[in-house]
Scaffold this motif. Structure first.
Motif, PDB file in Angstrom:
ATOM      1  N   SER A  49       4.965  13.061 -30.359  1.00  0.00           N
ATOM      2  CA  SER A  49       5.292  14.405 -30.854  1.00  0.00           C
ATOM      3  C   SER A  49       6.796  14.563 -31.033  1.00  0.00           C
ATOM      4  CB  SER A  49       4.747  15.449 -29.875  1.00  0.00           C
ATOM      5  OG  SER A  49       5.117  16.742 -30.285  1.00  0.00           O
ATOM      6  N   HIS A  50       7.573  14.084 -30.053  1.00  0.00           N
ATOM      7  CA  HIS A  50       9.029  14.175 -30.146  1.00  0.00           C
ATOM      8  C   HIS A  50       9.552  13.367 -31.331  1.00  0.00           C
ATOM      9  CE1 HIS A  50      13.211  14.428 -28.900  1.00  0.00           C
ATOM     10  NE2 HIS A  50      13.298  13.114 -29.025  1.00  0.00           N
ATOM     11  N   TYR A 109      -0.668  15.148 -29.418  1.00  0.00           N
ATOM     12  CA  TYR A 109      -0.423  15.697 -28.089  1.00  0.00           C
ATOM     13  C   TYR A 109       0.333  14.733 -27.184  1.00  0.00           C
ATOM     14  CZ  TYR A 109      -3.673  19.300 -29.587  1.00  0.00           C
ATOM     15  OH  TYR A 109      -4.284  20.313 -30.276  1.00  0.00           O
ATOM     16  N   ASP A 110       0.542  13.514 -27.671  1.00  0.00           N
ATOM     17  CA  ASP A 110       1.328  12.556 -26.888  1.00  0.00           C
ATOM     18  C   ASP A 110       2.803  12.976 -26.941  1.00  0.00           C
ATOM     19  OD1 ASP A 110       3.128   9.836 -27.220  1.00  0.00           O
ATOM     20  OD2 ASP A 110       1.587   9.663 -25.657  1.00  0.00           O
ATOM     21  N   PRO A 111       3.466  13.206 -25.808  1.00  0.00           N
ATOM     22  CA  PRO A 111       4.842  13.725 -25.807  1.00  0.00           C
ATOM     23  C   PRO A 111       5.822  12.843 -26.591  1.00  0.00           C
ATOM     24  CG  PRO A 111       3.888  13.868 -23.614  1.00  0.00           C
ATOM     25  CD  PRO A 111       2.925  13.063 -24.431  1.00  0.00           C
ATOM     26  N   GLU A 112       5.731  11.533 -26.434  1.00  0.00           N
ATOM     27  CA  GLU A 112       6.663  10.642 -27.110  1.00  0.00           C
ATOM     28  C   GLU A 112       6.446  10.666 -28.628  1.00  0.00           C
ATOM     29  OE1 GLU A 112       8.504   6.290 -26.151  1.00  0.00           O
ATOM     30  OE2 GLU A 112       6.315   6.407 -26.281  1.00  0.00           O
TER      31      GLU A 112
END
Length: 403
Positions: free
Chosen positions: A69-70, A64-67
């Protein structure tokens, strides 16, 4: 909290240098360069641990961490990684990290050498370049960059050349290059007839002036049927003079020292298109560094578009793909793995001893990008092997990425 696995593909290379990471997927030639946050760096270091089998465990927090996940999705999109969600931790996915494994180890050759058995090391000799003599149109510097005739008039001993060649024969010797003005070499016909018995591809490198001045002698010779010819052309030469005299056995190499030289040749496309084998090669002359910096040096865009297989990368990690398997014999009888490095011996030595010495002590066949600044560069193993241009310019890397 659920547990998950993230696994890299067996054809995906992962490198980290400083605060930068790079993944190159050798199967589909896709790459991803990324910045290393603390968590991504930690994940990468775990992936690079051999015992982890290119797999790392993740938590819901990671997903769930945006960085994070990206980063993972970017790798998944180029088919370099795969995410396994909610899998029992005992059922760990397995992937084999692409690690270079060298089969021919020096220790085996040392053992064979000391026990006077084997001789397999000679099978690493794939190409011989024989500088038979010089040419008045040659140059005593350019031969350090490409196969180019010398200016001096020293002449190789034919009987010694034949002996060294004969003792070099092995199943993997596939190319013989002859450099010089062969029309002025005594008994060249006999030498080439001798070499032709072994069914090895032979190419003669000579200056265009020597070629044109001896056209009649070439027509009258019988050895022309056994060889390919590579004619070297310097700027300002009118290619139309060759249009009617070259055939499929003759290739032309146009040498350029500046962008103007390059434009001069490309402006003759109508003529060049009628010549089947034509290529343009840059040469460094100590006055054209700017030309090399702007037109020859590699940049990030070129490296990110590079097309390499897994074996291509392994080779660059293990040996110099430009030099490996090649020996050069100069007219004075000295033998080199690379003419910019110390000689390995003379034509009076056995090819076996020359190859053995290069394996054990040489500076050429295993000259790879393991020195500064390349060893600190994320593109270290995507770059071509160190070349003679680096030797001529006096700079280890021909790029603008690391200084």
């Amino acid at each position: 909290m659920e547990k998950h696995w993230f696994t890299l593909h067996p054809d995906a290379f992962l490198w980290i240098k400083g605060d930068i990471g790079l993944v190159y997927q050798a199967e589909n030639k896709a790459g991803l360069r990324f910045s290393l946050s603390d968590r991504i760096e930690d994940i990468c270091r775990q992936l690079l641990m051999t015992e982890n089998l290119y797999t790392v465990g993740l938590t819901d927090e990671d997903l769930y961490d945006p960085e994070m996940s990206h980063w993972m999705n970017s790798l998944i999109n180029i088919h370099a990684g795969r995410l396994f969600r909610n899998i029992d931790f005992e059922k760990r996915p397995v992937s084999l990290m692409p690690i270079l494994k060298v089969q021919d180890k020096k220790e085996r050759y040392v053992w064979q050498h000391h026990h006077e058995v084997g001789g397999e090391i000679l099978q690493n000799l794939h190409e011989l370049s024989l500088y038979l003599n010089g040419s008045e149109y040659g140059n005593n510097e350019y031969f350090r960059q490409i196969l180019f005739p010398l200016k001096d008039c020293q002449v190789s001993d034919k009987s010694k050349v034949e002996s060294f060649f004969r003792n070099s024969i092995n199943p993997f010797l596939s190319n013989i290059n002859i450099v010089g003005n062969v029309f002025s070499y005594p008994d060249f016909g006999e030498l080439i007839n001798y070499i032709s018995q072994f069914s090895i591809q032979c190419t003669i490198y000579m200056m265009v002036q020597d070629f044109l001045e001896n056209m009649q002698r070439l027509k009258e010779s019988n050895w022309r049927y056994y060889v390919q010819m590579n004619i070297l052309i310097e700027p300002a030469f009118d290619i139309r003079l060759l249009q009617q005299v070259v055939d499929n056995s003759v290739s032309l190499t146009a040498l350029v020292f500046s962008e103007d030289d390059y434009i001069q040749y490309t402006s003759q496309l109508e003529v060049i298109s009628t010549i089947r084998n034509f290529k343009i090669i840059p040469l460094y002359n100590k006055q054209n560094l700017v030309f090399f910096e702007t037109k020859v040096y590699m940049d990030i865009k070129e490296l990110e578009a590079i097309d390499l297989s897994k074996s291509d990368i392994f080779m660059r990690q293990a040996l110099n793909t430009l030099d490996f398997g090649r020996l050069t014999i100069m007219p004075d009888g000295y033998v080199y793995a690379n003419v910019n490095m110390p000689c390995l011996g003379t034509i009076n030595d056995s090819p076996y001893s020359i190859v053995y010495k290069e394996f054990m002590e040489g500076d050429s066949w295993f000259n790879i990008r393991d020195q500064k600044p390349c060893k600190d560069c994320i593109y270290q193993w995507l770059c071509p092997s160190p070349s003679n241009y680096e030797n001529a310019i006096g700079r280890f890397n021909l790029c603008h990425i690391k200084n």
